[in-house]
Design a protein around this motif. Structure first.
Motif: not given
Ligand code: CA
Ligand code: GDP
Length: 307
Positions: A8-10, A32-37, A47-49, A198-200
């Motif tokens: 995920g991101g942070v 990297g997760n892209v479902a938060d894009d 955001p995660d990338l 929401v990240s993995i």
């Molecule tokens: Ca995220």
């Protein structure tokens, strides 16, 4: 030794900083997760990338915990002054990256190609792959209604409890080029201490990625984002409590059922009392370079591949 990491991101970026300090970043592939894009002001934001890119190239703002250091906010203030959409906070330097990515996408490049270009320009040494180039978006169902991920997370400050999570586009989503190969060629697979829902989970919602993990012949180690049953930051603990029924290592391990061989948990959460999954208890708070490197070593030890 090749390490392939689902991130995920942070939380993911914090862990990855430790990992690339103990293994050659040239042998690390990050999915990297892209479902938060989201699209904001006509810009494609990932955001995660970007948390990973900034975290691994020394550009992240460590105090704020997201975005770039030495950031200014002139563009967003101008937007707000013009009555434009300003709930999603984008700094001036950050916007520079989004402009370049958006232009590349508009010219027909894929998200992988755009990501590779900005990663090279920023000097990223590890390989960063989006989980998919296809549109994949997280939606959360709450008592107040169903929201797109960032509407819930940022605009509503994730105040609503989450009853269910959906990944729109998942049935059609194909892994980005290189993702399945990186999982097949890995000596160790790692799941970062990221939000499982929401990240993995959105990465695992891509059927071929989940399939590659299910078929793995090498150890997969996950790291818990919980310390003493609480998320270090964000809503992971509330989501686990409501959707999995608790915040113990067993509740977390159920999110990765059949996909992990070992789980690294914080010493405050031991003993885990798990049977199918080996657990390793250590200090998981990634407060500085030493703590991050120690955690990365514990993960490689758990995989039987000490650095
Ligand atoms: Ca995220
Ligand atoms: P996001 O995509 O930016 O929300 O970040 P991630 O999903 O990758 O990471 C968020 C998770 O990181 C949260 O659930 C935090 O509990 C976890 N996290 C952040 N810092 C630490 C840390 O120092 N140690 C551990 N174990 N987890 C952390």
């Amino acid at each position: 030794m090749n390490v392939t990491v689902l991130s995920g991101g942070v939380g993911g970026a914090r862990f990855l900083r430790g990992l690339v300090s103990v293994v050659d970043p040239g042998n690390v592939t990050i999915v990297g997760n892209v479902a938060d894009d989201l699209e904001v002001l006509g810009l494609h934001v990932s955001p995660d990338l970007d948390s990973i890119l900034y975290g691994l190239t020394g550009l992240a703002d460590e105090e704020r915990g997201w975005g770039r250091a030495h950031e200014t906010w002139n563009a967003l203030e101008a937007v707000a002054g013009l009555g434009g959409e300003s709930w999603f906070r984008l700094g001036d330097r950050d916007i520079g990256l989004h402009l370049v990515r958006t232009e590349l996408l508009r010219r027909g490049r894929t998200l992988s190609e755009a990501t590779a270009q900005v990663a090279t320009a920023l000097g990223l040494r590890a390989r960063l792959l989006p989980a998919t180039d296809d549109p994949l978006r997280t939606f959360v169902e709450t008592p107040a209604g169903t929201f797109a991920f960032q509407t819930w997370f940022v605009e509503r400050g994730h105040r609503d409890e989450v009853d269910a999570v959906h990944y729109a586009g998942a049935p059609e989503a194909r892994p980005a080029p290189g993702v399945v190969e990186a999982l097949a060629e890995a000596d160790v697979i790692v799941i970062t201490p990221s939000n499982p829902y929401v990240s993995i989970a959105p990465i695992l919602a891509v059927a071929e990625i989940r399939g590659a993990l299910e078929r793995r012949r090498v150890p997969c180690v996950a790291v818990s984002p919980l310390i003493g049953g609480r998320a270090v930051k964000g809503p992971a603990d509330r989501m686990l409590a409501r959707m999995a029924g608790g915040t113990t290592p067993a509740h977390l391990a159920r999110c990765y059922d059949g996909l992990i061989d070992a789980l690294v948990i914080d010493e405050q959460d031991a003993p885990a009392g798990l049977e199918a999954v080996r657990t390793i208890a250590t200090r998981t708070l990634m407060s500085d370079d030493d703590a991050r490197a120690r955690l990365a070593r514990s993960v490689l030890d758990a995989a039987g591949a000490p650095a």
